[in-house]
Every structure is written in structure tokens, then in C-alpha cells.
Design a protein around this motif. Structure first.
Motif, short mmCIF file in Angstrom:
data_model
loop_
_atom_site.label_atom_id
_atom_site.label_comp_id
_atom_site.label_asym_id
_atom_site.label_seq_id
_atom_site.Cartn_x
_atom_site.Cartn_y
_atom_site.Cartn_z
N SER A 20 -6.90 -4.09 20.49
CA SER A 20 -7.26 -4.51 19.19
C SER A 20 -7.91 -3.54 18.47
N GLN A 21 -7.32 -3.15 17.38
CA GLN A 21 -7.78 -2.02 16.50
C GLN A 21 -8.87 -2.47 15.60
N VAL A 22 -9.84 -1.73 15.41
CA VAL A 22 -10.96 -1.93 14.33
C VAL A 22 -10.33 -1.39 12.95
N ARG A 23 -10.54 -2.51 11.95
CA ARG A 23 -10.09 -2.15 10.53
C ARG A 23 -11.37 -2.17 9.74
N ALA A 30 -9.99 3.50 0.71
CA ALA A 30 -10.50 4.87 -0.01
C ALA A 30 -9.19 5.82 0.67
N ILE A 31 -8.59 5.80 1.75
CA ILE A 31 -7.60 6.41 2.16
C ILE A 31 -6.39 6.40 1.35
N ALA A 32 -6.18 5.05 1.13
CA ALA A 32 -4.81 4.73 0.26
C ALA A 32 -5.02 5.27 -0.97
N ARG A 33 -6.27 5.09 -1.55
CA ARG A 33 -6.33 5.58 -3.07
C ARG A 33 -5.93 7.21 -2.88
N ARG A 34 -6.73 7.90 -1.80
CA ARG A 34 -6.57 9.48 -1.85
C ARG A 34 -5.08 9.85 -1.64
N PHE A 35 -4.17 8.88 -0.95
CA PHE A 35 -2.99 9.45 -0.79
C PHE A 35 -2.10 9.03 -1.81
N LYS A 36 -2.40 8.06 -2.81
CA LYS A 36 -1.69 7.82 -4.17
C LYS A 36 -1.99 8.96 -4.77
N HIS A 56 6.20 5.59 6.49
CA HIS A 56 6.26 4.76 5.34
C HIS A 56 4.88 4.69 4.62
N ILE A 57 4.75 5.78 3.65
CA ILE A 57 3.39 5.86 2.84
C ILE A 57 2.99 4.38 2.12
N GLY A 58 4.10 3.72 1.82
CA GLY A 58 3.78 2.45 0.99
C GLY A 58 2.71 1.58 1.86
N LYS A 64 -2.46 -1.68 4.13
CA LYS A 64 -2.01 -2.73 5.11
C LYS A 64 -1.85 -2.13 6.42
N TYR A 65 -1.89 -0.62 6.59
CA TYR A 65 -1.84 -0.03 7.83
C TYR A 65 -2.88 0.61 8.41
N ASN A 66 -3.28 0.35 9.53
CA ASN A 66 -4.51 1.24 10.07
C ASN A 66 -3.92 2.36 10.80
N ILE A 67 -4.00 3.53 9.92
CA ILE A 67 -3.48 4.95 9.94
C ILE A 67 -3.88 5.57 11.17
N SER A 68 -2.95 6.15 11.99
CA SER A 68 -3.35 6.87 13.46
C SER A 68 -3.59 8.30 12.73
N ILE A 69 -4.74 8.86 13.59
CA ILE A 69 -4.99 10.37 13.25
C ILE A 69 -3.60 11.21 13.31
#
Length: 93
Positions: A20-23, A30-36, A56-58, A64-69
Motif C-alpha cells: 500500500s502506498q502513502v498518498r 503541487a506536483i500536478a500544478r508544476r507539471f501543468k 499518461h501525464i493526465g 490521481k496517480y502517485n508518481i514514482s521517482i
């Protein structure tokens, strides 16, 4: 036999718990806004990012996606920004 079955069950339960991942939703937003912003600066669509990177950057841009490093690293290279600068910029968002 019961002991072995219990061991297998507890082992599977432990693995499920460990997977289980930590969200941190604020961080993901903040990551989403920066990538936009980075995508807008580059002037590309989400479809173009996918065609160029296979990512899939969307899902990332909607937090909605817990991005990996590894994904983060690949996108930073795509947008020609270091990971350090990427996170440094999050402080301002």
C-alpha cells in the motif's frame, strides 16, 4: 498443515500491507500544478507528452496517480529540469 496455511496467509497479508502506498494529496496536487505549468511552457498537449514519453501525464496532472521517482525523473528530463529544481519550485506553488 494449519500452521503452514496460517504462515502463508499472514505472509500474503504482510505483503499486501507493504504494497500500500502513502498518498500525500497536497504534495500530489503541487506536483500536478508544476507539471501543468511545465507542459504549458513547452507548449505541448497531454497526448504529445504521452507520444514522446509513454507516460499518461493526465493522471499525474489531476493528482490521481502517485508518481514514482522513475516517472518523475523521466518527466524532468523531458521538460529539461533537474529533480532538485523541480522540487525547489514546488515551494512557490
Amino acid at each position: 498443515m494449519i500452521y503452514l496455511s496460517l504462515q502463508i496467509y499472514l505472509g500474503a497479508l504482510f505483503l499486501c500491507y507493504m504494497k500500500s502506498q502513502v498518498r500525500d494529496i497536497q504534495l500530489l496536487q503541487a506536483i500536478a500544478r508544476r507539471f501543468k505549468v511545465l507542459r504549458a511552457i513547452k507548449g505541448v498537449s497531454q497526448e504529445t507528452v504521452y507520444e514522446d514519453t509513454g507516460i499518461h501525464i493526465g493522471k499525474i496532472e489531476t493528482a490521481k496517480y502517485n508518481i514514482s521517482i522513475s516517472t518523475l525523473s523521466k518527466l524532468c528530463k523531458y521538460y529539461q529540469i533537474t529533480i532538485v529544481d523541480f522540487f525547489r519550485s514546488l515551494e512557490n506553488l
